[in-house]
Design a protein around this motif. Structure first.
Motif, PDB file in Angstrom:
ATOM      1  N   ARG A 180      18.311 -39.463 -11.188  1.00 54.10           N
ATOM      2  CA  ARG A 180      18.362 -38.561 -10.040  1.00 54.10           C
ATOM      3  C   ARG A 180      16.966 -38.191  -9.539  1.00 54.10           C
ATOM      4  NH1 ARG A 180      23.470 -36.281  -9.173  1.00 54.10           N
ATOM      5  NH2 ARG A 180      22.550 -34.548  -8.017  1.00 54.10           N
ATOM      6  N   SER A 181      15.998 -38.145 -10.438  1.00 52.23           N
ATOM      7  CA  SER A 181      14.640 -37.786 -10.016  1.00 52.23           C
ATOM      8  C   SER A 181      14.052 -38.834  -9.074  1.00 52.23           C
ATOM      9  CB  SER A 181      13.739 -37.603 -11.239  1.00 52.23           C
ATOM     10  OG  SER A 181      13.549 -38.835 -11.922  1.00 52.23           O
ATOM     11  N   MET A 182      14.499 -40.076  -9.194  1.00 48.77           N
ATOM     12  CA  MET A 182      13.962 -41.138  -8.341  1.00 48.77           C
ATOM     13  C   MET A 182      14.404 -40.999  -6.890  1.00 48.77           C
ATOM     14  SD  MET A 182      14.363 -44.398 -10.849  1.00 48.77           S
ATOM     15  CE  MET A 182      14.329 -44.091 -12.604  1.00 48.77           C
ATOM     16  N   LEU A 183      15.423 -40.170  -6.650  1.00 51.30           N
ATOM     17  CA  LEU A 183      15.887 -39.916  -5.288  1.00 51.30           C
ATOM     18  C   LEU A 183      15.623 -38.477  -4.856  1.00 51.30           C
ATOM     19  CD1 LEU A 183      19.259 -41.883  -5.163  1.00 51.30           C
ATOM     20  CD2 LEU A 183      17.268 -42.242  -3.719  1.00 51.30           C
ATOM     21  N   GLY A 184      14.876 -37.745  -5.657  1.00 47.17           N
ATOM     22  CA  GLY A 184      14.604 -36.358  -5.319  1.00 47.17           C
ATOM     23  C   GLY A 184      15.843 -35.494  -5.397  1.00 47.17           C
ATOM     24  N   GLY A 233       4.877 -48.433  -3.027  1.00 50.38           N
ATOM     25  CA  GLY A 233       3.519 -47.931  -2.857  1.00 50.38           C
ATOM     26  C   GLY A 233       3.426 -46.506  -2.380  1.00 50.38           C
ATOM     27  N   GLU A 234       4.570 -45.876  -2.022  1.00 51.23           N
ATOM     28  CA  GLU A 234       4.569 -44.510  -1.509  1.00 51.23           C
ATOM     29  C   GLU A 234       5.045 -43.539  -2.583  1.00 51.23           C
ATOM     30  OE1 GLU A 234       3.483 -43.578   1.488  1.00 51.23           O
ATOM     31  OE2 GLU A 234       2.956 -45.650   1.978  1.00 51.23           O
ATOM     32  N   GLU A 235       4.344 -42.410  -2.706  1.00 49.61           N
ATOM     33  CA  GLU A 235       4.705 -41.396  -3.689  1.00 49.61           C
ATOM     34  C   GLU A 235       5.973 -40.649  -3.265  1.00 49.61           C
ATOM     35  OE1 GLU A 235       5.042 -39.660  -6.915  1.00 49.61           O
ATOM     36  OE2 GLU A 235       3.076 -40.630  -6.785  1.00 49.61           O
ATOM     37  N   ILE A 236       6.915 -40.483  -4.208  1.00 42.83           N
ATOM     38  CA  ILE A 236       8.162 -39.756  -3.938  1.00 42.83           C
ATOM     39  C   ILE A 236       8.059 -38.306  -4.380  1.00 42.83           C
ATOM     40  CG2 ILE A 236      10.589 -39.552  -4.609  1.00 42.83           C
ATOM     41  CD1 ILE A 236      10.752 -42.580  -4.695  1.00 42.83           C
ATOM     42  N   VAL A 237       7.449 -38.070  -5.525  1.00 41.13           N
ATOM     43  CA  VAL A 237       7.347 -36.706  -6.059  1.00 41.13           C
ATOM     44  C   VAL A 237       6.574 -35.821  -5.075  1.00 41.13           C
ATOM     45  CG1 VAL A 237       6.461 -35.259  -7.928  1.00 41.13           C
ATOM     46  CG2 VAL A 237       7.452 -37.492  -8.441  1.00 41.13           C
ATOM     47  N   GLY A 238       7.165 -34.684  -4.741  1.00 40.00           N
ATOM     48  CA  GLY A 238       6.519 -33.748  -3.838  1.00 40.00           C
ATOM     49  C   GLY A 238       6.876 -33.940  -2.380  1.00 40.00           C
ATOM     50  N   ARG A 239       7.663 -34.972  -2.067  1.00 37.53           N
ATOM     51  CA  ARG A 239       8.065 -35.207  -0.680  1.00 37.53           C
ATOM     52  C   ARG A 239       9.054 -34.148  -0.206  1.00 37.53           C
ATOM     53  NH1 ARG A 239       7.498 -40.249   1.817  1.00 37.53           N
ATOM     54  NH2 ARG A 239       5.559 -41.216   1.115  1.00 37.53           N
ATOM     55  N   SER A 240       9.077 -33.902   1.103  1.00 37.10           N
ATOM     56  CA  SER A 240      10.033 -32.960   1.687  1.00 37.10           C
ATOM     57  C   SER A 240      11.427 -33.588   1.710  1.00 37.10           C
ATOM     58  CB  SER A 240       9.616 -32.592   3.112  1.00 37.10           C
ATOM     59  OG  SER A 240       9.755 -33.732   3.969  1.00 37.10           O
ATOM     60  N   LYS A 272      13.355 -33.950   4.253  1.00 35.81           N
ATOM     61  CA  LYS A 272      13.443 -34.858   5.397  1.00 35.81           C
ATOM     62  C   LYS A 272      12.848 -36.224   5.061  1.00 35.81           C
ATOM     63  CE  LYS A 272      12.178 -35.310  10.278  1.00 35.81           C
ATOM     64  NZ  LYS A 272      11.625 -36.671  10.116  1.00 35.81           N
ATOM     65  N   GLU A 273      11.708 -36.224   4.393  1.00 38.71           N
ATOM     66  CA  GLU A 273      11.072 -37.486   4.010  1.00 38.71           C
ATOM     67  C   GLU A 273      11.917 -38.243   2.991  1.00 38.71           C
ATOM     68  OE1 GLU A 273       6.320 -36.527   4.488  1.00 38.71           O
ATOM     69  OE2 GLU A 273       7.401 -35.658   2.793  1.00 38.71           O
ATOM     70  N   LEU A 274      12.535 -37.496   2.065  1.00 39.04           N
ATOM     71  CA  LEU A 274      13.374 -38.133   1.057  1.00 39.04           C
ATOM     72  C   LEU A 274      14.613 -38.772   1.673  1.00 39.04           C
ATOM     73  CD1 LEU A 274      13.126 -35.480  -1.799  1.00 39.04           C
ATOM     74  CD2 LEU A 274      12.242 -37.817  -1.867  1.00 39.04           C
ATOM     75  N   ARG A 275      15.155 -38.174   2.725  1.00 38.14           N
ATOM     76  CA  ARG A 275      16.332 -38.754   3.394  1.00 38.14           C
ATOM     77  C   ARG A 275      16.034 -40.130   3.950  1.00 38.14           C
ATOM     78  NH1 ARG A 275      17.594 -33.369   5.187  1.00 38.14           N
ATOM     79  NH2 ARG A 275      16.492 -33.727   7.155  1.00 38.14           N
TER      80      ARG A 275
END
Length: 294
Positions: free
Chosen positions: A52-56, A72-79, A81-84
Motif C-alpha cells: 500500500r505504501s507504493m501507492l501512497g 525515476g520519480e519520488e513517490i514518498v511525500g507526493r500530494s 493529486k500527484e499520487l492519483r
C-alpha cells in the motif's frame, strides 16, 4: 540504468496507545518491467503495508519514511493529486477482497466505463466497448449481456476478475496484487493465478504479488522476497529459495507448509520469535540478517 521501481530504506510507523509501531523497517528492493516478485511472510509481517505504501495508501496515523522511486520519480511525500496520476496509469492494485474495490450501488459496466471516460477521455460508446473487451479478456462470459449487472450478481471469482480488469484497464507498468485469491476456493484460485500470469506475459508489466501461500508464490513469481517483523530477511530467485533456503525463518515457513510434508503430524510450527544473530544462529531480541540467494 534507472530501475522501474526502486525502494530504498523504506520505513512505515504507526502511532498507537503503546507508542510507535514499526510495520515496515528499512526495506529495500528494486524491479523492472516484466519482473514477477512474490512478497511472502506470515500475517503481520508488513507485506500489505509495504504494498500500500507504493501507492501512497498508508493512512494516518501511519507515517512513511525513506524512498520509493517509480520511473525515476519520488513517490514518498507526493500530494494526493500527484499520487492519483501515478495510481492506475503507472501502478495498479488488486486488493484481497473484491468488494473493497467495487461500489455495490453501481453496475459493473458503469464502474469500468468511468475509468476510461475520466482517466483516458474516451467517449461513452468507446468506454463501453473497451469495458466489454476487458471483461472478455479476463474471462467474463457473455460480457456484453452482463455489462449492466451489479457486483452482487457475480460470484467471488468473477468479481475478482472484474477488479483485475479495472486494474489493468489503464495499462499500468506495475500491478500490485495483495493476496487476491485468499478468499477464493482452490479451483477458482488457480484460474485467477493463470489469468494474472497470462496478462503479465501479454502486457510485459511488472508484478508484485503479496501472499502468505508459498505454493502460490512459487507458481506466480520468478523472485521471492521473504518478510519477517517488517524486514526483508531473504530474497532471491524463486527456485533457489525453494531448493536451498538459507535463513532460519524461510526454512521455518517451508517446513510449516502442508504441501511439503506427507502428514499433518510432520508440520513444524513457526516460533513466535525468529531472528538470527550475525553468525546465522537463532537468537532473540536481535536484528534479522538479510540473506540474498542467487
Amino acid at each position: 540504468m534507472t530501475k522501474l521501481l526502486q525502494v530504498s530504506d523504506l520505513r512505515v510507523t504507526f502511532e498507537s496507545g503503546f507508542g510507535k509501531v514499526d510495520a515496515v523497517r528499512g526495506v529495500s528492493f528494486s524491479m523492472d518491467m516484466g519482473d514477477a516478485i512474490a512478497i511472502v511472510g506470515a500475517s503481520g509481517s508488513g507485506k500489505t503495508v509495504l504494498g500500500r505504501s507504493m501507492l501512497g495508501l498508508v493512512d494516518a496515523p501511519g507515517v512513511v519514511h525513506g524512498s520509493i522511486r517509480f520511473d525515476g520519480e519520488e513517490i514518498v511525500g507526493r500530494s494526493e493529486k500527484e499520487l492519483r496520476d501515478i495510481r492506475g496509469l503507472g501502478i495498479g492494485m488488486v486488493f484481497q477482497d473484491a468488494l473493497d474495490g467495487l461500489n455495490p450501488v453501481y453496475s459493473i459496466g458503469s464502474q469500468l466505463s468511468e475509468i476510461f471516460t475520466v482517466r483516458r477521455g474516451l467517449s461513452a460508446s468507446q468506454a463501453k466497448a473497451e469495458s466489454i473487451r476487458l471483461m472478455e479478456q479476463v474471462g467474463i462470459h457473455r460480457a456484453s449481456e452482463r455489462y449492466d449487472n451489479y457486483p452482487h450478481q457475480f460470484s467471488g471469482g468473477m468479481r475478482q476478475r472484474i477488479c483485475i480488469a479495472m486494474a489493468i484497464g489503464m495499462k499500468p507498468k506495475i500491478l500490485i496484487a495483495d493476496e487476491p485469491t485468499t478468499a477464493l476456493d482452490v479451483t477458482v484460485q488457480a484460474g485467477i493465478l493463470r489469468l494474472i500470469k497470462s496478462l503479465q506475459a501479454e502486457t510485459g508489466m511488472g508484478l508484485i504479488f503479496v501472499t502468505h501461500d508459498l505454493a502460490v508464490a512459487r507458481m506466480i513469481s520468478t523472485r521471492i522476497v521473504v518478510m519477517y517483523a517488517g524486514q526483508i530477511v531473504e530474497e532471491g530467485l524463486t527456485e533457489a529459495i525453494f531448493q536451498n533456503p538459507t535463513h532460519p525463518y524461510t526454512r521455518a515457513l517451508l517446513a510449516a507448509h502442508p504441501g511439503r510434508v506427507r502428514s499433518w503430524r510432520d508440520l513444524e510450527p513457526i516460533p513466535d520469535a525468529f531472528v538470527t544473530d550475525s553468525s546465522g544462529s537463532e537468537a532473540e531480541n536481535s536484528t534479522p540478517q538479510v540473506v540474498v540467494t542467487n
